[in-house]
Design a protein around this motif. Sequence first.
Motif, mmCIF file in Angstrom:
data_model
loop_
_atom_site.group_PDB
_atom_site.id
_atom_site.type_symbol
_atom_site.label_atom_id
_atom_site.label_comp_id
_atom_site.label_asym_id
_atom_site.label_seq_id
_atom_site.Cartn_x
_atom_site.Cartn_y
_atom_site.Cartn_z
ATOM 1 N N ILE A 143 -5.953 23.047 11.900
ATOM 2 C CA ILE A 143 -4.746 23.881 11.902
ATOM 3 C C ILE A 143 -4.556 24.558 10.544
ATOM 4 C CG2 ILE A 143 -2.232 23.837 12.077
ATOM 5 C CD1 ILE A 143 -2.543 21.576 14.115
ATOM 6 N N PHE A 144 -4.628 23.793 9.458
ATOM 7 C CA PHE A 144 -4.449 24.372 8.128
ATOM 8 C C PHE A 144 -5.537 25.393 7.803
ATOM 9 C CE2 PHE A 144 -1.912 20.580 6.223
ATOM 10 C CZ PHE A 144 -0.810 21.000 6.953
ATOM 11 N N VAL A 178 -6.441 9.689 2.940
ATOM 12 C CA VAL A 178 -6.924 10.650 3.943
ATOM 13 C C VAL A 178 -6.639 12.085 3.529
ATOM 14 C CG1 VAL A 178 -6.760 9.032 5.859
ATOM 15 C CG2 VAL A 178 -4.766 10.398 5.239
ATOM 16 N N TRP A 179 -5.620 12.288 2.681
ATOM 17 C CA TRP A 179 -5.293 13.658 2.275
ATOM 18 C C TRP A 179 -6.344 14.256 1.342
ATOM 19 C CZ3 TRP A 179 -2.074 16.726 4.636
ATOM 20 C CH2 TRP A 179 -1.053 16.169 5.405
ATOM 21 N N SER A 180 -7.098 13.420 0.652
ATOM 22 C CA SER A 180 -8.189 13.956 -0.162
ATOM 23 C C SER A 180 -9.242 14.604 0.727
ATOM 24 C CB SER A 180 -8.804 12.836 -0.994
ATOM 25 O OG SER A 180 -9.357 11.822 -0.157
ATOM 26 N N VAL A 181 -9.591 13.948 1.831
ATOM 27 C CA VAL A 181 -10.569 14.503 2.769
ATOM 28 C C VAL A 181 -9.988 15.731 3.467
ATOM 29 C CG1 VAL A 181 -11.965 14.006 4.808
ATOM 30 C CG2 VAL A 181 -11.615 12.246 3.080
ATOM 31 N N ILE A 182 -8.698 15.690 3.793
ATOM 32 C CA ILE A 182 -8.062 16.845 4.443
ATOM 33 C C ILE A 182 -8.100 18.067 3.534
ATOM 34 C CG2 ILE A 182 -5.842 17.737 5.242
ATOM 35 C CD1 ILE A 182 -5.229 14.963 6.349
ATOM 36 N N ILE A 183 -7.803 17.884 2.263
ATOM 37 C CA ILE A 183 -7.809 19.014 1.323
ATOM 38 C C ILE A 183 -9.216 19.585 1.173
ATOM 39 C CG2 ILE A 183 -7.433 19.656 -1.085
ATOM 40 C CD1 ILE A 183 -5.147 17.620 -1.157
ATOM 41 N N LYS A 240 -9.352 3.692 13.699
ATOM 42 C CA LYS A 240 -10.362 4.664 13.284
ATOM 43 C C LYS A 240 -10.265 5.941 14.118
ATOM 44 C CE LYS A 240 -12.144 1.678 10.426
ATOM 45 N NZ LYS A 240 -11.288 0.531 10.762
ATOM 46 N N LEU A 241 -9.959 5.784 15.398
ATOM 47 C CA LEU A 241 -9.808 6.952 16.265
ATOM 48 C C LEU A 241 -8.629 7.806 15.828
ATOM 49 C CD1 LEU A 241 -10.919 8.309 18.852
ATOM 50 C CD2 LEU A 241 -9.251 6.965 20.145
ATOM 51 N N TRP A 242 -7.531 7.162 15.461
ATOM 52 C CA TRP A 242 -6.363 7.914 15.001
ATOM 53 C C TRP A 242 -6.656 8.616 13.679
ATOM 54 C CZ3 TRP A 242 -2.205 10.522 15.595
ATOM 55 C CH2 TRP A 242 -1.329 10.736 14.532
ATOM 56 N N ASN A 243 -7.360 7.947 12.759
ATOM 57 C CA ASN A 243 -7.691 8.576 11.482
ATOM 58 C C ASN A 243 -8.547 9.832 11.688
ATOM 59 O OD1 ASN A 243 -6.318 6.593 10.052
ATOM 60 N ND2 ASN A 243 -8.130 5.327 9.779
ATOM 61 N N SER A 244 -9.551 9.737 12.546
ATOM 62 C CA SER A 244 -10.405 10.893 12.804
ATOM 63 C C SER A 244 -9.621 12.022 13.467
ATOM 64 C CB SER A 244 -11.587 10.486 13.690
ATOM 65 O OG SER A 244 -12.447 9.604 13.028
ATOM 66 N N PHE A 245 -8.780 11.669 14.428
ATOM 67 C CA PHE A 245 -7.995 12.700 15.114
ATOM 68 C C PHE A 245 -7.007 13.358 14.159
ATOM 69 C CE2 PHE A 245 -4.198 14.018 17.447
ATOM 70 C CZ PHE A 245 -4.754 14.906 18.359
ATOM 71 N N PHE A 246 -6.325 12.578 13.336
ATOM 72 C CA PHE A 246 -5.342 13.136 12.408
ATOM 73 C C PHE A 246 -6.005 14.047 11.386
ATOM 74 C CE2 PHE A 246 -3.018 12.744 8.345
ATOM 75 C CZ PHE A 246 -1.811 13.333 8.713
ATOM 76 N N ILE A 247 -7.123 13.606 10.820
ATOM 77 C CA ILE A 247 -7.820 14.414 9.819
ATOM 78 C C ILE A 247 -8.363 15.695 10.446
ATOM 79 C CG2 ILE A 247 -9.830 14.491 8.300
ATOM 80 C CD1 ILE A 247 -9.418 11.512 7.777
ATOM 81 N N SER A 248 -9.014 15.599 11.595
ATOM 82 C CA SER A 248 -9.627 16.771 12.230
ATOM 83 C C SER A 248 -8.571 17.772 12.690
ATOM 84 C CB SER A 248 -10.484 16.331 13.412
ATOM 85 O OG SER A 248 -11.479 15.428 13.019
ATOM 86 N N ALA A 249 -7.496 17.294 13.307
ATOM 87 C CA ALA A 249 -6.449 18.205 13.781
ATOM 88 C C ALA A 249 -5.741 18.888 12.619
ATOM 89 C CB ALA A 249 -5.443 17.438 14.637
ATOM 90 N N THR A 250 -5.433 18.132 11.574
ATOM 91 C CA THR A 250 -4.745 18.726 10.420
ATOM 92 C C THR A 250 -5.623 19.752 9.722
ATOM 93 O OG1 THR A 250 -3.564 16.624 10.120
ATOM 94 C CG2 THR A 250 -3.489 18.204 8.313
ATOM 95 N N VAL A 251 -6.894 19.421 9.546
ATOM 96 C CA VAL A 251 -7.815 20.353 8.887
ATOM 97 C C VAL A 251 -7.979 21.629 9.708
ATOM 98 C CG1 VAL A 251 -10.234 20.700 8.257
ATOM 99 C CG2 VAL A 251 -9.061 18.616 7.574
#
Length: 307
Positions: free
Chosen positions: A114-115, A170-175, A101-112
Amino acid sequence: MAIIAPDTTSASKNQNAFEQPRKDSTFKLRKRKTKRTLGDWVLLGAAVIVGVLIAAPFYLILINSFKSPGDYSNGGPLQLPTSLYFDGIGAFWERVDFPLKLWNSFFISATVSIFAVIISVFNAYAIGVGRVRGRTWIVVLFLLANVLPQEALLYPLYFMFKGVGLYDNVWSVIIIFTVIQSAFGTYLLSSVYGTFPKEILEASALDGASRWQILWRVVVPISRPTLSVLLIFFFIWTWNEFLIPLTFLVSNDNQTVPVAIATLQGDRLMDVTTTSASALLGLIPTLIFFLIFQRTLTRGITAGAVK
């Protein structure tokens, strides 16, 4: 021939007599500056009260995270634990697979983050520096993306991502969050770039720089403090989001930390100490992130305040 030594005693006395009034005036000036008024004491007292109110929930989470259920039943939430109890943290860690769960939150937050910053720079450069037609209405449209409540977006976004096969991904939330955060970033940066000094841009164009070079070699380096602040805010805002990740991330492997904490609220096996431990584990990453980038945030806000 006798050599007459200069009278250093009288010179030092004159120097001391000259420096004494200066020291007295400096001391009086400092004393005058440090003298507090009634309004200063009222503001200080209000700041202390607000700080205590903010720190109280964190204090309760901290002491109850290391308290056994028996200590909580006997002493209540305000009493300090009689001994350190780590089973609550361990139970939450294993039950929700917290590292995932920590990795999912970090990946989504960091990607969002930066983009969203990159897209905001492109949009704001076109609107603020490029001076496109209908600039005001375009900025208003970007602002509407932040005014609309997220509840109004769930129904159409659900069918949209369901149709393209990105539901429970996770890419749906990122978009979604990239579009929302970049809308706010475009609104903020377009006003900043709208007041960008034209002399610098004209000088760069005379030196033979293209629009792409002006953007990356002139505009972005000068606005780097503002971009750093946006990057930090986008990361923290995305990390704390709950409703959209709860709706679009159904499976356990894709959930974020806030969703994992909320899904355990209705578990019959959950107790208050384990819930406090889950809140503490969810708070620590954002606290560490803020402490690491605190100086960057302070510099960015100061640079944005002083033009």
